[in-house]
Design a protein around this motif. Structure first.
Motif, PDB file in Angstrom:
ATOM      1  N   VAL A   1       0.872  -1.170   0.000  1.00 20.50           N
ATOM      2  CA  VAL A   1       0.000   0.000   0.000  1.00 20.50           C
ATOM      3  C   VAL A   1       0.910   1.220   0.000  1.00 20.50           C
ATOM      4  N   ILE A   2       0.660   2.151  -0.930  1.00 23.83           N
ATOM      5  CA  ILE A   2       1.537   3.311  -1.064  1.00 23.83           C
ATOM      6  C   ILE A   2       0.753   4.605  -0.865  1.00 23.83           C
ATOM      7  N   GLY A   3       1.473   5.660  -0.498  1.00 26.81           N
ATOM      8  CA  GLY A   3       0.843   6.968  -0.312  1.00 26.81           C
ATOM      9  C   GLY A   3       0.481   7.215   1.139  1.00 26.81           C
ATOM     10  N   LYS A   4       0.638   8.448   1.585  1.00 25.10           N
ATOM     11  CA  LYS A   4       0.487   8.787   2.998  1.00 25.10           C
ATOM     12  C   LYS A   4      -0.897   8.469   3.551  1.00 25.10           C
ATOM     13  N   HIS A   5      -1.937   8.915   2.862  1.00 25.38           N
ATOM     14  CA  HIS A   5      -3.290   8.724   3.403  1.00 25.38           C
ATOM     15  C   HIS A   5      -3.666   7.253   3.417  1.00 25.38           C
ATOM     16  N   ALA A   6      -3.389   6.550   2.306  1.00 20.24           N
ATOM     17  CA  ALA A   6      -3.727   5.132   2.225  1.00 20.24           C
ATOM     18  C   ALA A   6      -2.975   4.318   3.268  1.00 20.24           C
ATOM     19  N   VAL A   7      -1.698   4.645   3.480  1.00 22.71           N
ATOM     20  CA  VAL A   7      -0.894   3.939   4.478  1.00 22.71           C
ATOM     21  C   VAL A   7      -1.440   4.174   5.882  1.00 22.71           C
ATOM     22  N   LEU A   8      -1.795   5.419   6.190  1.00 21.19           N
ATOM     23  CA  LEU A   8      -2.320   5.722   7.522  1.00 21.19           C
ATOM     24  C   LEU A   8      -3.623   4.980   7.786  1.00 21.19           C
TER      25      LEU A   8
ATOM     26  N   ILE B   1       1.851   8.651  10.871  1.00 25.73           N
ATOM     27  CA  ILE B   1       2.115   7.294  10.393  1.00 25.73           C
ATOM     28  C   ILE B   1       3.075   6.572  11.332  1.00 25.73           C
ATOM     29  N   LEU B   2       4.150   7.260  11.742  1.00 25.95           N
ATOM     30  CA  LEU B   2       5.120   6.662  12.656  1.00 25.95           C
ATOM     31  C   LEU B   2       4.482   6.307  14.000  1.00 25.95           C
TER      32      LEU B   2
ATOM     33  N   ARG C   1       1.335  -0.189  16.981  1.00 23.93           N
ATOM     34  CA  ARG C   1       1.085  -1.572  16.579  1.00 23.93           C
ATOM     35  C   ARG C   1       2.361  -2.412  16.572  1.00 23.93           C
ATOM     36  N   ARG C   2       3.487  -1.816  16.970  1.00 23.66           N
ATOM     37  CA  ARG C   2       4.772  -2.502  17.034  1.00 23.66           C
ATOM     38  C   ARG C   2       5.150  -3.096  15.673  1.00 23.66           C
ATOM     39  N   ILE C   3       4.972  -2.305  14.643  1.00 22.81           N
ATOM     40  CA  ILE C   3       5.309  -2.716  13.284  1.00 22.81           C
ATOM     41  C   ILE C   3       6.745  -2.311  12.969  1.00 22.81           C
ATOM     42  N   GLN C   4       7.478  -3.205  12.335  1.00 26.63           N
ATOM     43  CA  GLN C   4       8.865  -2.922  11.968  1.00 26.63           C
ATOM     44  C   GLN C   4       8.926  -1.754  10.994  1.00 26.63           C
ATOM     45  N   ILE C   5       9.837  -0.816  11.253  1.00 26.02           N
ATOM     46  CA  ILE C   5      10.000   0.373  10.411  1.00 26.02           C
ATOM     47  C   ILE C   5      11.385   0.332   9.780  1.00 26.02           C
TER      48      ILE C   5
END
Length: 281
Positions: free
Chosen positions: A43-50, A76-77, A83-87
């Motif tokens: 999924v790409i793009g700021k709004h879609a990712v958020l 986003i960060l 959610r403890r997602i790898q960045i």
């Protein structure tokens, strides 16, 4: 065109539908780049990712362009950390590759493939809202931007779900997600093998079927308060003859200009808001 059938069909039978399916996007391969995430969808793009981060969808990793910042990136960060997602911070070239040179705005997530719903799921959405069912049937929409736009309008207008065919049509891809600006996370999509059989199943459950056609009834005169499913045709070929013949009624959008056709996403948007308008009266 008058329809003398003024009552929905009775529920004559119940059918068991196939379990949820998933569709995997297959990104381009390059031997010189390590791609452990190649089995993921993106999924790409700021709004879609958020919106994706705020949903309950499984997410494997967040990719950020090196040096990027700003208010939306901060949101986003924060959502990713909750959610403890790898960045992972990566060069822009990496994002260009993973997105097939899409407009990623410096951010993207690798997710599990999109989950498709079942027809029963769509009926449950309508039931939970206390509303008569309202579905869209898309007959061979091939442009992912059209599908994304339709998803966005479906979410805004209260459509309970969308039905698409498995063959000769775009599925739920990262491009569709970007074009939907997050609506893909809120509107259930069913992917079926046979649209004609699905229409038969819907009729047995009391749903009225309408199709758009140049020779149809003016959509302003349409009774959109019944349980209904609306067929929108392919961008070039329109609705197939078989599906058109299976409809309970044909609807047209009046046009006074020289060009006597509308983009599929625009036509779907007008029809969806006509349903919303009439159901609010």
């Amino acid at each position: 065109m008058k329809n003398n059938k003024n009552k929905p069909r009775k529920n004559e039978s119940k059918r068991d539908y196939k379990p949820r399916e998933s569709e995997q996007r297959k990104p381009k391969q390059r031997e010189e780049i390590d791609r452990p995430e190649q089995k993921d969808d993106f999924v790409i793009g700021k709004h879609a990712v958020l919106e994706t981060l705020k949903s309950d969808r499984d997410i494997n990793k967040l990719f950020l362009q090196e040096g990027i910042g700003g208010g939306k990136i901060g949101e986003i960060l924060e959502a990713a950390k909750e959610r403890r997602i790898q960045i992972q911070n990566v060069p822009k070239a990496k994002l260009d590759l993973l997105s097939d040179n899409g407009v990623h705005q410096g951010v993207m997530v690798a997710t599990a493939a999109y989950q498709y719903a079942t027809l029963n799921d769509l009926f449950e959405v309508a039931k939970e809202k206390g509303e008569d069912p309202f579905f869209l049937i898309l007959d061979g929409i091939e442009d992912p931007h059209n599908l994304g736009s339709i998803l966005r309008t479906a979410d805004a207008s209260g459509c309970h779900g969308i039905i698409i065919p498995k063959r000769r049509a775009v599925g739920l891809t990262g491009t569709v997600a970007k074009a939907s600006t997050g609506a893909i996370e809120h509107v259930p999509v069913v992917r079926v093998t046979n649209l004609s059989q699905t229409i038969t199943d819907l009729k047995e459950k009391g749903v009225w079927i309408y199709a758009t056609d140049m020779k149809g009834q003016d959509y302003a005169e349409w009774d959109a308060t019944l349980p209904l499913a609306l067929i929108i045709g392919n961008e070039g070929k329109g609705i197939s003859r078989l599906l058109k013949e299976s409809a309970d009624g044909l609807l047209t959008i009046p046009m006074v200009g020289t060009v006597q056709s509308l983009n599929a996403g625009v036509a779907a948007g007008l029809m969806m808001y006509e349903v919303l308008r009439k159901r609010r009266v």
